[in-house]
Design an enzyme around this catalytic site. Structure first.
Site, short mmCIF file in Angstrom:
data_model
loop_
_atom_site.label_atom_id
_atom_site.label_comp_id
_atom_site.label_asym_id
_atom_site.label_seq_id
_atom_site.Cartn_x
_atom_site.Cartn_y
_atom_site.Cartn_z
N GLU A 148 34.82 46.46 49.07
CA GLU A 148 33.54 45.83 48.77
C GLU A 148 32.66 45.76 50.02
O GLU A 148 31.44 45.97 49.95
CB GLU A 148 33.75 44.42 48.21
CG GLU A 148 32.47 43.78 47.74
CD GLU A 148 32.68 42.48 46.98
OE1 GLU A 148 31.70 42.00 46.38
OE2 GLU A 148 33.81 41.94 47.00
N HIS A 207 32.53 39.59 45.06
CA HIS A 207 33.71 39.58 44.19
C HIS A 207 34.88 39.00 44.99
O HIS A 207 35.61 38.17 44.48
CB HIS A 207 34.01 41.00 43.71
CG HIS A 207 35.07 41.08 42.66
ND1 HIS A 207 35.03 40.34 41.50
CD2 HIS A 207 36.22 41.80 42.60
CE1 HIS A 207 36.10 40.60 40.77
NE2 HIS A 207 36.84 41.48 41.42
N LYS A 250 35.79 32.37 45.43
CA LYS A 250 37.17 32.44 44.94
C LYS A 250 38.15 31.77 45.90
O LYS A 250 39.28 31.47 45.52
CB LYS A 250 37.58 33.89 44.71
CG LYS A 250 36.92 34.54 43.49
CD LYS A 250 37.46 35.94 43.25
CE LYS A 250 36.87 36.58 42.01
NZ LYS A 250 35.47 36.99 42.18
N PHE A 260 39.68 45.60 36.61
CA PHE A 260 40.70 46.63 36.40
C PHE A 260 40.16 47.65 35.40
O PHE A 260 39.44 47.30 34.46
CB PHE A 260 41.98 46.01 35.85
CG PHE A 260 42.85 45.36 36.90
CD1 PHE A 260 42.53 45.41 38.25
CD2 PHE A 260 44.00 44.68 36.53
CE1 PHE A 260 43.33 44.82 39.20
CE2 PHE A 260 44.81 44.08 37.48
CZ PHE A 260 44.48 44.15 38.82
N HIS A 307 40.71 33.25 41.22
CA HIS A 307 40.07 34.34 40.47
C HIS A 307 40.06 33.99 39.00
O HIS A 307 41.11 33.89 38.36
CB HIS A 307 40.85 35.63 40.71
CG HIS A 307 40.14 36.86 40.25
ND1 HIS A 307 39.01 36.83 39.47
CD2 HIS A 307 40.42 38.19 40.45
CE1 HIS A 307 38.61 38.06 39.22
NE2 HIS A 307 39.45 38.91 39.80
N CYS A 361 37.71 41.89 34.85
CA CYS A 361 37.19 40.86 35.76
C CYS A 361 35.69 40.96 35.99
O CYS A 361 35.10 40.12 36.68
CB CYS A 361 37.93 40.93 37.09
SG CYS A 361 39.71 40.70 36.91
#
Length: 421
Positions: A324, A313, A345, A409, A350, A174
């Site tokens: 975050e 993010h 998002k 990930f 996402h 991502c």
């Protein structure tokens, strides 16, 4: 090598669930209305989660050329469409030519393509493997391999634009779109290329991928599509899968000036790191993200207090959003309270490997227009997330430097600092 030469953004192209094209996508995130909906294909397949964020419908054969639907995976379609807009926006092609995306404004041998993708040809895998099991080896499609390879989007963009410079695909899950911008910036600084089309592309909404993400507990189980993606909200319970593409034209400032191009931003700083912690979960303190953000700020060589906005993010997962927020506080300390934050998002879902590039473009737009989009569906901010997150309506704010963060990930993190050109 002049490692300090400025690299500027001279073109941008977008295909997102918030809208297609730079203007429509930007207006979509400013409106703050979630693009999520019940997906007919997922519902028909009986997947555990049936909500997703699709891009606006398009006809691949009509827009890309006869046979595009059969010969190219959906993720390549999106990459080609976004790249075409970016080339036009940068003035690299001839709008009156039969093939307007063909690069004519500079030496195509000095133009690179660097795209990020986490999955690649997901639809091709989903379609072809069941056919192989049902019909046998003799019915395997000869198009399977070129369609599903994650580097096919970058290769196809090169074929269509004529760009014969460095051509690579980056996979940091991502964070891939942001990682591609980072590497592209460094290629230009090194003198290997004058121009690089850089960004990310993903089209991973299949019954298999949705089911797998759902089994991991990563996706929202909220039955209301309009409220499912809710970054930083106390009731967030996972992300909503989206698809899309974002492509930026990067070039050295000298090269842009010579050809009379408009510079929309400077890619001033880029940072990367690994959590070295867990395959899918971030450390609670956001330690890896801290490193990436610090490295980006140091690379930019600017006062951290000059960064006025973060496009986070912000996936809408309980672990990511909290980590975050802690990472931001660790880097910026009290200045965190003066940094205007959003997660787009909430609108787009996402976009996985495309997210970092799309969100970098949104951060640039926020800086150019002095307008930060709201975080959709944020109605009750988690008290453990001590950030100034925009809600409800866009917020007007003067910006000279902005930050965009991405985490993937595998524990791979990317951060970009973008400043006024």
């Amino acid at each position: 090598m002049n490692s300090q030469r400025n690299v500027v953004v001279t073109g941008m192209g977008l295909v997102t669930p918030a809208g297609r094209g730079l203007a429509d996508a930007w207006n979509g995130v400013l409106a703050g209305k979630a693009a999520a909906a019940v997906d007919e294909q997922l519902a028909a397949a009986g997947t555990p989660v049936t909500i997703a964020c699709r891009v606006p419908a398009y006809d691949a054969d009509a827009e890309i050329g006869r046979g595009a639907k059969r010969r190219l995976d959906r993720f390549t379609h999106l990459g080609v469409i976004a790249a075409r807009e970016a080339v036009a926006h940068a003035g690299l092609g001839d709008p009156d030519a039969e093939d307007p995306e063909r690069i004519v404004a500079t030496d195509p041998d000095r133009v690179g393509i660097l795209l990020g993708s986490g999955i690649g040809g997901a639809e091709t895998w989903a379609e072809e493997y069941p056919r192989f099991l049902d019909k046998g080896p003799s019915r395997a499609s000869p198009m399977f391999v070129p369609k599903m390879l994650s580097n096919t989007a970058a290769g196809t963009v090169a074929i269509r634009t004529g760009a014969r410079g460095v051509n690579m695909t980056v996979n940091t899950a991502c964070a891939a779109g942001a990682s591609a911008i980072h590497v592209a910036r460094d290629l230009i600084r090194s003198g290997v290329a004058d121009v690089v089309l850089a960004g990310g592309v993903e089209a991973g909404i299949t019954a298999l991928s949705i089911s797998a993400f759902a089994q991991m507990g990563a996706l929202s189980r909220n039955p209301d599509p309009a409220a499912a993606s809710r970054p930083f909200d106390v009731d967030r319970d996972g992300f909503v899968m989206g698809e899309g593409a974002g492509v930026l034209v990067l070039e050295s400032e000298e090269h842009a000036r010579r050809r009379g191009a408009t510079a929309y931003a400077v890619v001033a700083g880029a940072g990367a790191s690994a959590d070295a912690f867990h395959a899918t979960a971030p450390p609670e303190d956001g330690g890896g993200a801290v490193l990436a953000i610090r490295r980006a700020v140091e690379d930019a060589g600017i006062d951290p207090a000059s960064i006025g906005h973060l496009n986070a993010h912000g996936t809408s997962t309980p672990l990511n959003d909290a980590a975050e927020a802690r990472a931001l506080r660790a880097v910026f300390d009290d200045h965190t309270d003066r940094m205007v934050v959003t997660s787009t998002k909430g609108v787009t879902g996402h976009l996985l490997g495309a997210a970092g590039a799309v969100e970098a473009i949104f951060a640039i737009q926020a800086m150019r227009e002095g307008l930060v989009p709201p975080t959709a569906n944020l109605t009750n901010q988690d008290p453990d997330i001590a950030l100034d997150v925009v809600t409800g309506e866009p917020r007007t704010v003067e910006l000279d430097a902005v930050l965009s963060t991405s985490m993937g990930f595998g524990g791979q993190n990317a951060a970009l600092v973008l400043t006024r050109a």
